[in-house]
Design a protein around this motif. Structure first.
Motif, PDB file in Angstrom:
ATOM      1  N   SER A   1       6.054  13.028 -15.257  1.00  0.00           N
ATOM      2  CA  SER A   1       5.226  14.134 -15.731  1.00  0.00           C
ATOM      3  C   SER A   1       4.033  14.258 -14.801  1.00  0.00           C
ATOM      4  CB  SER A   1       4.743  13.891 -17.166  1.00  0.00           C
ATOM      5  OG  SER A   1       3.825  12.797 -17.202  1.00  0.00           O
ATOM      6  N   ALA A   2       3.260  15.311 -14.995  1.00  0.00           N
ATOM      7  CA  ALA A   2       2.050  15.461 -14.184  1.00  0.00           C
ATOM      8  C   ALA A   2       1.044  14.374 -14.504  1.00  0.00           C
ATOM      9  CB  ALA A   2       1.431  16.845 -14.418  1.00  0.00           C
ATOM     10  N   GLU A   3       1.132  13.809 -15.710  1.00  0.00           N
ATOM     11  CA  GLU A   3       0.207  12.754 -16.120  1.00  0.00           C
ATOM     12  C   GLU A   3       0.686  11.373 -15.681  1.00  0.00           C
ATOM     13  OE1 GLU A   3       1.371  15.158 -18.299  1.00  0.00           O
ATOM     14  OE2 GLU A   3      -0.444  16.322 -17.839  1.00  0.00           O
ATOM     15  N   GLU A   4       1.975  11.182 -15.539  1.00  0.00           N
ATOM     16  CA  GLU A   4       2.550   9.895 -15.154  1.00  0.00           C
ATOM     17  C   GLU A   4       3.797  10.156 -14.312  1.00  0.00           C
ATOM     18  OE1 GLU A   4       2.213   5.899 -14.850  1.00  0.00           O
ATOM     19  OE2 GLU A   4       0.938   7.059 -16.197  1.00  0.00           O
ATOM     20  N   PRO A   5       3.656  10.263 -12.988  1.00  0.00           N
ATOM     21  CA  PRO A   5       4.791  10.649 -12.142  1.00  0.00           C
ATOM     22  C   PRO A   5       5.901   9.609 -12.136  1.00  0.00           C
ATOM     23  CG  PRO A   5       2.915   9.952 -10.814  1.00  0.00           C
ATOM     24  CD  PRO A   5       2.421  10.055 -12.220  1.00  0.00           C
ATOM     25  N   GLY A   6       7.104  10.082 -11.873  1.00  0.00           N
ATOM     26  CA  GLY A   6       8.264   9.216 -11.780  1.00  0.00           C
ATOM     27  C   GLY A   6       8.905   9.335 -10.408  1.00  0.00           C
ATOM     28  N   ALA A   7      10.150   8.882 -10.312  1.00  0.00           N
ATOM     29  CA  ALA A   7      10.869   8.927  -9.041  1.00  0.00           C
ATOM     30  C   ALA A   7      12.359   9.014  -9.309  1.00  0.00           C
ATOM     31  CB  ALA A   7      10.554   7.689  -8.197  1.00  0.00           C
TER      32      ALA A   7
ATOM     33  N   LEU B   1       0.816  -1.221   0.000  1.00  0.00           N
ATOM     34  CA  LEU B   1       0.000   0.000   0.000  1.00  0.00           C
ATOM     35  C   LEU B   1       0.845   1.264   0.000  1.00  0.00           C
ATOM     36  CD1 LEU B   1      -2.935  -0.965   2.409  1.00  0.00           C
ATOM     37  CD2 LEU B   1      -2.702  -1.340  -0.055  1.00  0.00           C
ATOM     38  N   SER B   2       2.160   1.127  -0.151  1.00  0.00           N
ATOM     39  CA  SER B   2       3.048   2.288  -0.300  1.00  0.00           C
ATOM     40  C   SER B   2       3.362   2.447  -1.776  1.00  0.00           C
ATOM     41  CB  SER B   2       4.348   2.066   0.495  1.00  0.00           C
ATOM     42  OG  SER B   2       4.098   1.952   1.872  1.00  0.00           O
ATOM     43  N   ARG B   3       2.641   3.354  -2.447  1.00  0.00           N
ATOM     44  CA  ARG B   3       2.770   3.445  -3.900  1.00  0.00           C
ATOM     45  C   ARG B   3       1.998   4.654  -4.416  1.00  0.00           C
ATOM     46  NH1 ARG B   3      -1.427  -0.580  -6.804  1.00  0.00           N
ATOM     47  NH2 ARG B   3      -1.676   1.327  -7.998  1.00  0.00           N
ATOM     48  N   PHE B   4       2.066   4.849  -5.733  1.00  0.00           N
ATOM     49  CA  PHE B   4       1.240   5.862  -6.394  1.00  0.00           C
ATOM     50  C   PHE B   4      -0.157   5.305  -6.627  1.00  0.00           C
ATOM     51  CE2 PHE B   4       5.295   7.770  -7.875  1.00  0.00           C
ATOM     52  CZ  PHE B   4       5.038   9.102  -7.578  1.00  0.00           C
ATOM     53  N   TRP B   5      -1.148   6.216  -6.515  1.00  0.00           N
ATOM     54  CA  TRP B   5      -2.541   5.870  -6.800  1.00  0.00           C
ATOM     55  C   TRP B   5      -3.128   6.973  -7.666  1.00  0.00           C
ATOM     56  CZ3 TRP B   5      -3.902   1.291  -4.337  1.00  0.00           C
ATOM     57  CH2 TRP B   5      -3.139   0.920  -3.228  1.00  0.00           C
ATOM     58  N   ARG B   6      -3.964   6.598  -8.594  1.00  0.00           N
ATOM     59  CA  ARG B   6      -4.650   7.601  -9.401  1.00  0.00           C
ATOM     60  C   ARG B   6      -5.898   8.076  -8.668  1.00  0.00           C
ATOM     61  NH1 ARG B   6      -4.419   9.436 -14.522  1.00  0.00           N
ATOM     62  NH2 ARG B   6      -3.007   7.810 -15.276  1.00  0.00           N
ATOM     63  N   ALA B   7      -5.952   9.375  -8.424  1.00  0.00           N
ATOM     64  CA  ALA B   7      -7.121   9.987  -7.804  1.00  0.00           C
ATOM     65  C   ALA B   7      -8.046  10.523  -8.887  1.00  0.00           C
ATOM     66  CB  ALA B   7      -6.684  11.106  -6.865  1.00  0.00           C
ATOM     67  N   ALA B   8      -9.158  11.130  -8.464  1.00  0.00           N
ATOM     68  CA  ALA B   8     -10.135  11.613  -9.441  1.00  0.00           C
ATOM     69  C   ALA B   8      -9.571  12.726 -10.311  1.00  0.00           C
ATOM     70  CB  ALA B   8     -11.398  12.091  -8.716  1.00  0.00           C
ATOM     71  N   ASP B   9      -8.586  13.477  -9.793  1.00  0.00           N
ATOM     72  CA  ASP B   9      -8.065  14.618 -10.553  1.00  0.00           C
ATOM     73  C   ASP B   9      -6.539  14.620 -10.647  1.00  0.00           C
ATOM     74  OD1 ASP B   9      -7.546  15.093  -7.906  1.00  0.00           O
ATOM     75  OD2 ASP B   9      -8.038  17.221  -7.984  1.00  0.00           O
ATOM     76  N   GLY B  10      -5.891  13.523 -10.354  1.00  0.00           N
ATOM     77  CA  GLY B  10      -4.434  13.509 -10.404  1.00  0.00           C
ATOM     78  C   GLY B  10      -3.877  12.257  -9.761  1.00  0.00           C
TER      79      GLY B  10
END
Length: 435
Positions: A328-334, A96-105
């Motif tokens: 990017s704002a559409e697909e974040p990186g690290a 559960l430590s990860r990126f998640w897509r929210a309704a607006d980002g």
């Protein structure tokens, strides 16, 4: 490479108050091209290790030189990935430590510790046995900042993805940008501590990576490091195996009178105290002692609206725009490493060593403060970053306006550019210039 690296080392050494002449002792080498990223991560890593090494030789009274090997630096900055315990690879991030897509980002969560996972699930209204799919569905229905606010209110950790511009415009971003990379203070006129012949005593109240990397480094340099954790909340096993090498560890409940007395006795005879809990969490314990060097580490700094928030490297990358730069704002990186953690860890060790050197000569209790967000700001806004524009030129010619790369062949007194642009193919006279 040397000019870029030296710039970072000089910057850090200056912030630490070191003698500028000592930077000449640093030698750089090793395999190039490691820790590749859009941001100058390798430059940060080299400079942090160089500054720490300089502080170590200065404190020990050794002449140097200091050697910084890229391979060793890059490997150490991902030490947690190389760890093996009886051949088993570590668990660096829980499911559960990860990126998640929210309704607006996008939102990134940190739920490695059981109590943080429980707070995350409670904030989202997901059962305690919540699956990745259930959490994804709950976050997907909400706006990113709403998730961030709700999870922090519940005692968990979640951060909405921001662009660099959004972070810079925020109140916390402005606070970070307005402050130095680290602060160093002399608190009183306590007498210099005379050398006792015993090892340096370091009391370690840190967690996760940055603080433990600093105290792990001090242990390498000969300090007697004693790490204290709450009895009911030990460090994660793989984290302990990676960052507690060279130290001793113990459990004390500072709210229990007998444990508090033991802790006070330890603190009274310590030379250094390093803390890594969120600002304010330890204030009730009165940790000041005359002549003590105290180093305080936080995620966001002890100021601004986020001053009391918990945080980790991965979350600071998301909030400050680093994740958007690396993706990017559409697909974040690290970043290719938890570079804010490791970089801040070596810088913290350097600050402690410099403070000890100054305390030995001038006396005074010392306080240094660092924050992952400040290190992130130094990475994004202060270190030189590759930009092709400075190596390009434009000129008018028969082909029109031409943009082209400048030649890398360069020397004092040599040409800065070609003397003529390309002409129309095949249109020149078949003769030498000047007859």
């Amino acid at each position: 490479m040397d000019n870029t690296v030296r710039t970072g080392t000089e910057s850090l050494w200056s912030v630490l108050g070191g003698d500028p002449a000592l930077v000449d002792r640093v030698e750089y080498g090793g395999v190039s091209g490691l820790l590749p990223a859009r941001l100058p991560v390798m430059d940060l890593a080299r400079a942090a290790v160089a500054a720490c090494s300089l502080a170590a030789v200065e404190h020990a009274g050794l002449p140097g030189p200091v050697r910084v090997d890229d391979g060793a630096v890059a490997t150490a900055f991902v030490s947690e990935r190389h760890l093996r315990v009886d051949g088993r690879a570590p668990v660096n991030f829980a499911p559960l430590s990860r990126f998640w897509r929210a309704a607006d980002g996008w939102v990134r969560t940190h739920a490695n510790y059981p109590h943080h996972e429980a707070a995350l699930l409670a904030a989202l209204g997901v059962p305690d046995s919540g699956s990745v799919e259930a959490v994804a569905a709950a976050i997907g229905e909400r706006k990113a900042v709403e998730v961030e606010t709700a999870v922090y209110a519940a005692g968990g950790l979640a951060v909405a993805l921001r662009t660099p511009g959004e972070w810079a415009a925020s109140e916390q971003g402005r606070e970070v940008a307005a402050r130095p990379l680290l602060t160093r203070e002399r608190l009183d006129e306590a007498a210099p501590r005379a050398g006792s012949g015993r090892p340096l005593r370091v009391l370690d109240l840190t967690r996760v990576i940055a603080g433990p990397v600093a105290t792990r480094t001090l242990a390498l340099l000969g300090a007697d490091v004693l790490r204290i954790d709450p009895p009911g909340n030990p460090e994660l096993p793989d984290q302990h195996a990676d960052t507690d090498v060279g130290k001793r560890t113990a459990a004390l409940d500072l709210d229990r009178p007998s444990d508090r007395r033991t802790f006070d006795e330890l603190l009274g005879s310590a030379d250094v105290l390093v803390t890594g809990y969120r600002p304010g969490a330890l204030d009730r314990f009165d940790l000041e002692r005359p002549g003590l060097v105290t180093a305080r580490l936080s995620a966001w700094g002890d100021y601004g609206p986020w001053g009391g928030r918990r945080g980790f490297d991965s979350l600071v990358q998301v909030a400050t725009g680093i994740a958007a730069v690396e993706g990017s704002a559409e697909e974040p990186g690290a970043l290719p490493a938890q570079a804010l953690d490791h970089g801040t860890g070596y810088l913290l060790a350097a600050a402690v060593l410099r403070s000890l050197t100054e305390q030995r000569a001038e006396g005074g209790s010392r306080l240094v403060r660092l924050a992952l967000a400040q290190t992130g700001h130094w990475l994004t806004d202060s270190l030189p970053r590759y930009s092709p524009e400075r190596y390009l030129a434009e000129s008018e010619g028969p082909l029109g306006r031409l943009r082209h790369a400048l030649s890398p062949v360069s020397y004092e007194g040599g040409p800065a550019n070609w003397s003529r642009p390309p002409g129309l193919a095949g249109a020149d006279a078949t003769e030498w210039l000047g007859g």
